[in-house]
Design an enzyme around this catalytic site. Sequence first.
Site, PDB file in Angstrom:
ATOM      1  N   GLU A  95       6.619  -1.512  -2.829  1.00 37.38           N
ATOM      2  CA  GLU A  95       7.214  -1.371  -1.499  1.00 37.38           C
ATOM      3  C   GLU A  95       8.445  -2.268  -1.446  1.00 37.38           C
ATOM      4  O   GLU A  95       8.332  -3.486  -1.587  1.00 37.38           O
ATOM      5  CB  GLU A  95       6.226  -1.798  -0.412  1.00 37.38           C
ATOM      6  N   GLU A 101      -6.095   2.289   5.482  1.00 32.39           N
ATOM      7  CA  GLU A 101      -5.258   2.032   4.320  1.00 32.39           C
ATOM      8  C   GLU A 101      -5.780   0.772   3.638  1.00 32.39           C
ATOM      9  O   GLU A 101      -6.001  -0.246   4.304  1.00 32.39           O
ATOM     10  CB  GLU A 101      -3.800   1.844   4.729  1.00 32.39           C
TER      11      GLU A 101
END
Length: 233
Positions: A223, A130
């Site tokens: 997020e 990621e």
Amino acid sequence: MLCFLLPIVLVSAAIASPLATRQIDTSSHCGVLLDQWGASGASSGSDCAKLTSVSGTTVAWTTNWSWTGGSGVKSFTNIQLDVGLNKQLSQIKSIPTVWNWSQTTQGSIVADVAYDLFTSATSGGSNANEIMIWMANFNAGPISAVYMSNGQPQPVASSINVAGHTWNLYSGSNGANNVFSFLPTSGTIISFSADLNYFLKYLTAYEGLSTSQYLITAQAGTEATSGTATLTT
């Protein structure tokens, strides 16, 4: 406004032409395709989002979120690139993007605003790496394998010049795959225009990311862990 100026460009050729301006659903959506993967960790809250315009490769949207309880990320409301993926990093020439955004908050929040890319050993395979490129850090923190004595994450590289900005790079595992996080050294970036491929090239040159890996996901959003905020982009 978030714009992937063109789909990912390969060494050999471009992928596709931009989409025409069209009518879109601008109604608010709650709990639908908002990536609320950590919502069960909240004692209360919600995350709602809507598109405000789509023109060519440019998408404008807004999200209102409010989460209480728990220490983990509750949601990652994002726009995802669906064209030109599942290509090996060695074959990608550029990933141009422009992102202009603003945010209002109520009190203190814990969140980030970031690009989120995933690579795999195979085309369309499971996540192996990621790569996060943070535009802003609101009392959150990157995943890190090493922490300093004051409890702060320790970067694996500092003051890196990539894509017109200076970054600290952090590396660690989320329990499922390795995570590389580029965080700006000088606060928040609310207007960003760059080629995301420069970040991938840095990782393949200096951090052991294999050029044979496939880029399988490219997203950009926020997020959210706790607090109340509205992101407009």
